[in-house]
Scaffold this motif. Structure first.
Motif, PDB file in Angstrom:
ATOM      1  N   HIS A   1      19.201   2.333 -42.200  1.00  0.00           N
ATOM      2  CA  HIS A   1      19.737   2.647 -43.144  1.00  0.00           C
ATOM      3  C   HIS A   1      21.176   2.673 -42.631  1.00  0.00           C
ATOM      4  CE1 HIS A   1      16.246   2.194 -45.510  1.00  0.00           C
ATOM      5  NE2 HIS A   1      15.596   3.216 -45.140  1.00  0.00           N
TER       6      HIS A   1
ATOM      7  N   TRP B   1      25.130   2.681 -42.818  1.00  0.00           N
ATOM      8  CA  TRP B   1      26.132   1.502 -43.471  1.00  0.00           C
ATOM      9  C   TRP B   1      26.773   2.850 -44.052  1.00  0.00           C
ATOM     10  CZ3 TRP B   1      27.451   4.018 -48.069  1.00  0.00           C
ATOM     11  CH2 TRP B   1      27.134   4.999 -48.694  1.00  0.00           C
TER      12      TRP B   1
ATOM     13  N   LEU C   1      23.446   6.886 -42.528  1.00  0.00           N
ATOM     14  CA  LEU C   1      22.155   6.817 -41.848  1.00  0.00           C
ATOM     15  C   LEU C   1      20.861   8.198 -42.098  1.00  0.00           C
ATOM     16  CD1 LEU C   1      21.959   8.071 -38.260  1.00  0.00           C
ATOM     17  CD2 LEU C   1      23.902   6.747 -38.937  1.00  0.00           C
ATOM     18  N   THR C   2      19.865   7.144 -41.293  1.00  0.00           N
ATOM     19  CA  THR C   2      18.775   8.029 -41.200  1.00  0.00           C
ATOM     20  C   THR C   2      18.400   8.545 -40.253  1.00  0.00           C
ATOM     21  OG1 THR C   2      16.871   7.011 -41.908  1.00  0.00           O
ATOM     22  CG2 THR C   2      18.119   7.983 -43.604  1.00  0.00           C
TER      23      THR C   2
ATOM     24  N   GLU D   1      18.951  12.992 -43.628  1.00  0.00           N
ATOM     25  CA  GLU D   1      19.789  11.912 -43.778  1.00  0.00           C
ATOM     26  C   GLU D   1      21.704  12.364 -43.179  1.00  0.00           C
ATOM     27  OE1 GLU D   1      20.064  10.225 -48.111  1.00  0.00           O
ATOM     28  OE2 GLU D   1      18.536  11.607 -47.589  1.00  0.00           O
TER      29      GLU D   1
ATOM     30  N   ARG E   1      24.757  11.146 -45.207  1.00  0.00           N
ATOM     31  CA  ARG E   1      24.831  10.776 -46.697  1.00  0.00           C
ATOM     32  C   ARG E   1      26.307  11.341 -47.126  1.00  0.00           C
ATOM     33  NH1 ARG E   1      20.711  14.349 -47.864  1.00  0.00           N
ATOM     34  NH2 ARG E   1      22.138  16.373 -49.251  1.00  0.00           N
TER      35      ARG E   1
ATOM     36  N   PRO F   1      24.672   4.586 -51.774  1.00  0.00           N
ATOM     37  CA  PRO F   1      23.068   4.468 -51.647  1.00  0.00           C
ATOM     38  C   PRO F   1      22.272   5.079 -52.920  1.00  0.00           C
ATOM     39  CG  PRO F   1      24.017   6.569 -51.360  1.00  0.00           C
ATOM     40  CD  PRO F   1      25.533   6.102 -51.532  1.00  0.00           C
TER      41      PRO F   1
ATOM     42  N   HIS G   1      16.592   5.338 -51.956  1.00  0.00           N
ATOM     43  CA  HIS G   1      15.924   5.214 -51.368  1.00  0.00           C
ATOM     44  C   HIS G   1      17.050   4.768 -50.114  1.00  0.00           C
ATOM     45  CE1 HIS G   1      12.351   4.782 -53.271  1.00  0.00           C
ATOM     46  NE2 HIS G   1      13.069   3.732 -54.132  1.00  0.00           N
ATOM     47  N   GLY G   2      17.864   5.855 -49.929  1.00  0.00           N
ATOM     48  CA  GLY G   2      19.425   5.479 -48.808  1.00  0.00           C
ATOM     49  C   GLY G   2      19.622   3.877 -49.054  1.00  0.00           C
ATOM     50  N   MET G   3      19.139   3.195 -49.608  1.00  0.00           N
ATOM     51  CA  MET G   3      19.372   1.968 -49.723  1.00  0.00           C
ATOM     52  C   MET G   3      21.102   1.858 -50.509  1.00  0.00           C
ATOM     53  SD  MET G   3      17.268   0.539 -47.606  1.00  0.00           S
ATOM     54  CE  MET G   3      17.999  -1.359 -47.614  1.00  0.00           C
TER      55      MET G   3
END
Length: 155
Positions: free
Chosen positions: A30, A32, A47-48, A100, A102, A148, A151-153
């Protein structure tokens, strides 16, 4: 003769310790970042990192493309004042866990970008882990308004 026996014993001990050391099993996903404005030379990457293994690992180094630089940072807010601090000691990824990176938390700060990042493009990073070695990451560039989902997308 005694030196050879001592050397062989030391080698056997070190080999045994290496075998007994729990192993990490790191997966990265993930990745981004948001597009940047003309003239903007910094971007935050999210990212994760999932460690499926039995031993911890540490994200120690990030190498970005071109002449840019990258480092790990943590953001926090206290009394309405936002702070960002470098994490020179890296980021520990415990066994059997997902960490994560974020917005508003830990992230990778890329500085010295030579040109703006445009939505729809990708950039390549190389992540360096103490025990898992180097891992490539393709980072998607999303619109500046991108955020995001649960789901982190990021769309």
């Amino acid at each position: 003769m005694a030196k050879r026996v001592a050397s062989a014993a030391l080698l056997a001990l070190l080999s045994s310790c290496a075998r007994d050391q729990p192993a990490p099993d790191v997966a990265i996903g993930h990745g981004w970042t948001r597009e940047t404005a003309p003239g903007q030379s910094v971007a935050a990457v999210y990212l994760t990192v999932t460690n499926h293994g039995t031993g911890e690992d540490r994200l120690a180094k990030v190498d970005p493309p071109g002449g840019a630089a990258a480092s790990l940072h943590s953001s926090s807010s206290d009394g309405g004042v936002a702070r960002m601090r470098a994490r020179p000691d890296g980021l520990v990824i415990p066994a059997h866990s997902t960490v994560e990176l974020r917005p508003g938390g830990t992230h990778i700060m890329v500085t010295g970008l030579q040109q703006p990042l445009r939505a729809g493009e990708t950039i390549e990073l190389s992540l360096g882990f103490d025990r898992s070695g180097r891992r490539p990451l393709t980072v998607r560039v999303v619109p500046a308004s991108g955020a995001p989902d649960e789901h982190g997308m990021v769309m």
